[in-house]
Write a protein that holds these residues in place. Structure first.
Motif, PDB file in Angstrom:
ATOM      1  N   PHE A   1       0.843  -1.188   0.000  1.00  0.00           N
ATOM      2  CA  PHE A   1       0.000   0.000   0.000  1.00  0.00           C
ATOM      3  C   PHE A   1       0.881   1.242   0.000  1.00  0.00           C
ATOM      4  CE2 PHE A   1      -2.455  -3.435   1.691  1.00  0.00           C
ATOM      5  CZ  PHE A   1      -3.746  -3.226   1.235  1.00  0.00           C
ATOM      6  N   LEU A   2       0.590   2.155  -0.921  1.00  0.00           N
ATOM      7  CA  LEU A   2       1.301   3.423  -1.015  1.00  0.00           C
ATOM      8  C   LEU A   2       0.269   4.534  -0.838  1.00  0.00           C
ATOM      9  CD1 LEU A   2       3.929   4.964  -1.612  1.00  0.00           C
ATOM     10  CD2 LEU A   2       3.416   4.744  -4.059  1.00  0.00           C
ATOM     11  N   ASP A   3       0.317   5.199   0.311  1.00  0.00           N
ATOM     12  CA  ASP A   3      -0.702   6.173   0.707  1.00  0.00           C
ATOM     13  C   ASP A   3      -0.166   7.580   0.487  1.00  0.00           C
ATOM     14  OD1 ASP A   3      -2.784   7.554   1.804  1.00  0.00           O
ATOM     15  OD2 ASP A   3      -2.598   6.726   3.825  1.00  0.00           O
TER      16      ASP A   3
ATOM     17  N   LEU B   1       2.825  -4.464   3.594  1.00  0.00           N
ATOM     18  CA  LEU B   1       3.804  -3.378   3.675  1.00  0.00           C
ATOM     19  C   LEU B   1       3.096  -2.074   3.326  1.00  0.00           C
ATOM     20  CD1 LEU B   1       6.799  -5.035   1.758  1.00  0.00           C
ATOM     21  CD2 LEU B   1       6.457  -4.915   4.234  1.00  0.00           C
ATOM     22  N   VAL B   2       3.345  -1.034   4.108  1.00  0.00           N
ATOM     23  CA  VAL B   2       2.673   0.242   3.899  1.00  0.00           C
ATOM     24  C   VAL B   2       3.701   1.361   3.895  1.00  0.00           C
ATOM     25  CG1 VAL B   2       0.976   1.888   4.786  1.00  0.00           C
ATOM     26  CG2 VAL B   2       0.553  -0.580   4.999  1.00  0.00           C
ATOM     27  N   THR B   3       3.651   2.192   2.866  1.00  0.00           N
ATOM     28  CA  THR B   3       4.484   3.387   2.800  1.00  0.00           C
ATOM     29  C   THR B   3       3.577   4.606   2.714  1.00  0.00           C
ATOM     30  OG1 THR B   3       6.343   2.264   1.740  1.00  0.00           O
ATOM     31  CG2 THR B   3       6.226   4.650   1.483  1.00  0.00           C
ATOM     32  N   TYR B   4       3.743   5.520   3.658  1.00  0.00           N
ATOM     33  CA  TYR B   4       3.001   6.774   3.667  1.00  0.00           C
ATOM     34  C   TYR B   4       3.858   7.870   3.035  1.00  0.00           C
ATOM     35  CZ  TYR B   4      -0.023   4.613   7.244  1.00  0.00           C
ATOM     36  OH  TYR B   4      -0.887   3.800   7.928  1.00  0.00           O
ATOM     37  N   VAL B   5       3.197   8.782   2.327  1.00  0.00           N
ATOM     38  CA  VAL B   5       3.891   9.905   1.702  1.00  0.00           C
ATOM     39  C   VAL B   5       3.119  11.186   1.989  1.00  0.00           C
ATOM     40  CG1 VAL B   5       4.726  10.917  -0.457  1.00  0.00           C
ATOM     41  CG2 VAL B   5       4.743   8.426  -0.168  1.00  0.00           C
TER      42      VAL B   5
ATOM     43  N   VAL C   1       6.346  -0.643   7.974  1.00  0.00           N
ATOM     44  CA  VAL C   1       5.735   0.662   7.725  1.00  0.00           C
ATOM     45  C   VAL C   1       6.843   1.696   7.529  1.00  0.00           C
ATOM     46  CG1 VAL C   1       4.027   2.331   8.510  1.00  0.00           C
ATOM     47  CG2 VAL C   1       3.888  -0.034   9.296  1.00  0.00           C
ATOM     48  N   ARG C   2       6.678   2.526   6.499  1.00  0.00           N
ATOM     49  CA  ARG C   2       7.648   3.581   6.227  1.00  0.00           C
ATOM     50  C   ARG C   2       6.902   4.893   5.994  1.00  0.00           C
ATOM     51  NH1 ARG C   2      10.570   0.120   7.634  1.00  0.00           N
ATOM     52  NH2 ARG C   2      12.426  -0.746   6.631  1.00  0.00           N
ATOM     53  N   PHE C   3       7.591   6.005   6.259  1.00  0.00           N
ATOM     54  CA  PHE C   3       7.059   7.316   5.917  1.00  0.00           C
ATOM     55  C   PHE C   3       8.079   8.044   5.061  1.00  0.00           C
ATOM     56  CE2 PHE C   3       6.748  11.852   6.266  1.00  0.00           C
ATOM     57  CZ  PHE C   3       5.406  12.060   5.971  1.00  0.00           C
ATOM     58  N   LEU C   4       7.602   8.638   3.948  1.00  0.00           N
ATOM     59  CA  LEU C   4       8.466   9.406   3.057  1.00  0.00           C
ATOM     60  C   LEU C   4       7.973  10.843   2.994  1.00  0.00           C
ATOM     61  CD1 LEU C   4       8.682   6.936   0.013  1.00  0.00           C
ATOM     62  CD2 LEU C   4      10.327   7.182   1.894  1.00  0.00           C
ATOM     63  N   LEU C   5       8.896  11.789   3.103  1.00  0.00           N
ATOM     64  CA  LEU C   5       8.568  13.193   2.874  1.00  0.00           C
ATOM     65  C   LEU C   5       8.708  13.432   1.377  1.00  0.00           C
ATOM     66  CD1 LEU C   5       7.857  15.885   4.268  1.00  0.00           C
ATOM     67  CD2 LEU C   5      10.306  16.380   4.330  1.00  0.00           C
TER      68      LEU C   5
ATOM     69  N   VAL D   1       0.477  -3.031  -6.427  1.00  0.00           N
ATOM     70  CA  VAL D   1       0.521  -2.030  -5.362  1.00  0.00           C
ATOM     71  C   VAL D   1      -0.838  -1.324  -5.316  1.00  0.00           C
ATOM     72  CG1 VAL D   1       1.597   0.120  -4.585  1.00  0.00           C
ATOM     73  CG2 VAL D   1       3.006  -1.667  -5.629  1.00  0.00           C
ATOM     74  N   ALA D   2      -1.320  -1.065  -4.133  1.00  0.00           N
ATOM     75  CA  ALA D   2      -2.509  -0.225  -3.972  1.00  0.00           C
ATOM     76  C   ALA D   2      -2.049   1.216  -3.798  1.00  0.00           C
ATOM     77  CB  ALA D   2      -3.329  -0.669  -2.769  1.00  0.00           C
ATOM     78  N   LEU D   3      -2.430   2.073  -4.734  1.00  0.00           N
ATOM     79  CA  LEU D   3      -2.085   3.486  -4.678  1.00  0.00           C
ATOM     80  C   LEU D   3      -3.291   4.234  -4.124  1.00  0.00           C
ATOM     81  CD1 LEU D   3       0.034   5.682  -5.495  1.00  0.00           C
ATOM     82  CD2 LEU D   3      -1.267   5.940  -7.607  1.00  0.00           C
ATOM     83  N   LEU D   4      -3.120   4.831  -2.963  1.00  0.00           N
ATOM     84  CA  LEU D   4      -4.217   5.515  -2.285  1.00  0.00           C
ATOM     85  C   LEU D   4      -4.066   7.022  -2.459  1.00  0.00           C
ATOM     86  CD1 LEU D   4      -4.090   3.503   1.073  1.00  0.00           C
ATOM     87  CD2 LEU D   4      -5.281   2.899  -1.049  1.00  0.00           C
TER      88      LEU D   4
END
Length: 266
Positions: A75-77, A100-104, A124-128, A152-155
């Motif tokens: 998941f890419l949020d 797996l989840v990556t927040y942006v 879980v990851r966070f990207l600026l 990939v799920a693009l949110l």
């Protein structure tokens, strides 16, 4: 004079993430955010609170559907906003512990809160980063652990209405579509101008003084974001109509001027 919080960010300009947190009953906001949010509440006759709650509920249903029924594990949020109850990683991992989840997000306020919350979980990851740069976002997400050899799920939930027309939101979504592998899915929710055009225009004026503009769009424009994707039933519909729970309560306002949908990349 600009006033800064200890983290170095300006607290005198309304911030869309903190305003959203205020609508949800959170605690991460300042007087400028509360004043702007209260103006939006007034313009909407209070219905904005129902809308943001329905938005969170839609996000939860979509993530559960993708994890439990579609086998999505990545998941890419984008435009993730401030951490709150029912975050994507919590929902996805309840259905699939190997998710797996990556927040942006491009907001330093969001970054500070998110990193504090997410620290210590390797899943879980966070990207600026800025969602308006698809190639850079996907390259960074790949480095953070997502594999674009698998779906990939693009949110893009409640974020495209903060991308003005001059920045070509359709082109941005199309660029992501071309970069995503087959079997990936796109989840969008977006404020719709059709039912209440004057109130939405007035809301745009309030957000014009915040850190991001706001632009509600007609239903046809919102549906167009899914061009090139196969729509999951029931299509792009008011959020409360997208695969509702059996015990869902009727809307207090009678209608919801926010549409949501899920599309699968062939």
């Amino acid at each position: 004079m600009t006033k800064q919080a200890p983290g170095g960010f300006d607290v005198t300009q309304p911030n869309v993430a903190r305003m959203y947190d205020y609508y949800l009953g959170g605690k991460n906001h300042f007087p400028a955010d509360r004043a702007a949010a209260e103006r939006i509440i007034e313009l909407s006759d209070g219905h904005v609170r129902e809308a943001v709650l329905e938005n969170r509920a839609f996000l939860g249903r979509a993530v559960r559907y993708l994890a439990a029924e579609c086998g999505i594990r990545q998941f890419l949020d984008l435009g993730a906003g401030l951490p709150t109850q029912g975050n994507v990683h919590e929902i996805a991992m309840k259905e699939a512990p190997d998710a797996l989840v990556t927040y942006v997000d491009n907001d330093a306020v969001v970054a500070a809160h998110a990193r504090a919350l997410l620290e210590g979980d390797p899943r879980v990851r966070f990207l600026l980063g800025d969602l308006r740069s698809p190639e850079e976002i996907l390259a960074a997400a790949s480095e953070s652990g997502l594999s674009f050899e698998r779906p990939v799920a693009l949110l893009m939930v409640a974020c495209l209405h903060f991308v003005p027309d001059e920045e070509d939101p359709e082109g941005i979504v199309a660029a992501y579509r071309e970069l995503l592998p087959s079997g990936s899915v796109l989840v969008i929710s977006h404020a719709c101008s059709d039912p209440v055009p004057e109130a939405m225009a007035a809301a745009g004026g309030v957000y014009g003084r915040a850190n991001a503009p706001f632009e509600a769009r007609p239903a046809a424009r919102i549906a167009g974001f899914f061009d090139g994707f196969d729509m999951v039933e029931p299509g792009a519909v008011p959020l409360n109509e997208w695969r509702p729970e059996l015990d869902a309560l009727p809307l207090r306002g009678g209608f919801l001027p926010v549409l949501g949908g899920v599309g699968r990349r062939p």
